[in-house]
Design an enzyme around this catalytic site. Sequence first.
Site, PDB file in Angstrom:
ATOM      1  N   SER A  55       0.836  -1.195   0.000  1.00  0.00           N
ATOM      2  CA  SER A  55       0.000   0.000   0.000  1.00  0.00           C
ATOM      3  C   SER A  55       0.877   1.253   0.000  1.00  0.00           C
ATOM      4  CB  SER A  55      -0.929  -0.014   1.213  1.00  0.00           C
ATOM      5  OG  SER A  55      -0.175   0.004   2.418  1.00  0.00           O
ATOM      6  N   TYR A  56       0.236   2.419  -0.060  1.00  0.00           N
ATOM      7  CA  TYR A  56       0.963   3.685  -0.136  1.00  0.00           C
ATOM      8  C   TYR A  56       1.931   3.810   1.045  1.00  0.00           C
ATOM      9  CZ  TYR A  56       1.774   8.687  -0.856  1.00  0.00           C
ATOM     10  OH  TYR A  56       2.351   9.910  -1.090  1.00  0.00           O
ATOM     11  N   PRO A  57       3.234   4.015   0.770  1.00  0.00           N
ATOM     12  CA  PRO A  57       4.229   3.930   1.850  1.00  0.00           C
ATOM     13  C   PRO A  57       4.502   5.229   2.603  1.00  0.00           C
ATOM     14  CG  PRO A  57       5.353   4.110  -0.250  1.00  0.00           C
ATOM     15  CD  PRO A  57       3.876   4.102  -0.559  1.00  0.00           C
TER      16      PRO A  57
END
Length: 255
Positions: A55-57
């Site tokens: 997922s978005y880090p």
Amino acid sequence: GQAVVTREGGTESKKWPPHPLNTLEMQKRLNRAIRVSPEQIMKLAEELYQAGFISYPRTETDKFPHDFDYRTSIEQLHPHPKFGFHAVILSGGRFRQPPGGGHDDKAHPPIYPTKLASTRDYATWRNRDVRLIDVYEFVCRHFLASCSLPAVAHKTTVEVDMGGERFKATGNMIKELNYLEVYGKGPAGGPTLSPSYDGWSSNTIPSYVVGQRFEPTELALRPGRTQPPPLLSETDLLSKMEAHQIGTDATQAQH
């Protein structure tokens, strides 16, 4: 001569799993484990995100939303040859919903795996940058650990008498590894996981009973001296930046 146990007592202690993963914790824990700079860690994580594996880090959040689909996220990791065994254990009734920490940026959830990497994906990463494997496996193992039960040990204190002198030792007797099976070195029967991101103190001692006699295997008196404090590590610096609110999760890696 022989030593005689004069007192033994202990209490149960627990070591709790990590909170769901945010950017700063990913940088600190990976920097400590694989010695890659926070800036490089973010570049690798961005590449995995763009390819659909995580997922978005870039997030400050360390608590999953109430409607998060844990079941699907865990089941997709069942076939993984290294840590799939723990995903199966969680699906079999050992799942613990992570309570989460106190951070929520209201924009993105914690970092978690979104796709199982195939053998072909691993081959591609080895040719491109083997550290992609390190980051991907860390995100997966951290996610599974955060959904696990705490490790349980018996903290024991033993006093012995030997030749009129009294000695005391304190150590841990590990009862249940639980989350450390996937976040530490792996379960007792294998597989062995590397690197280990967490563990109990290596100071473990066997169980004793009052009146027990035994022959010490070694008697030693070791000299020591005070040492100056070590220089700040990358992890220490990131922790201090967070504590003093210097920068954001997007800029702290570039200190």
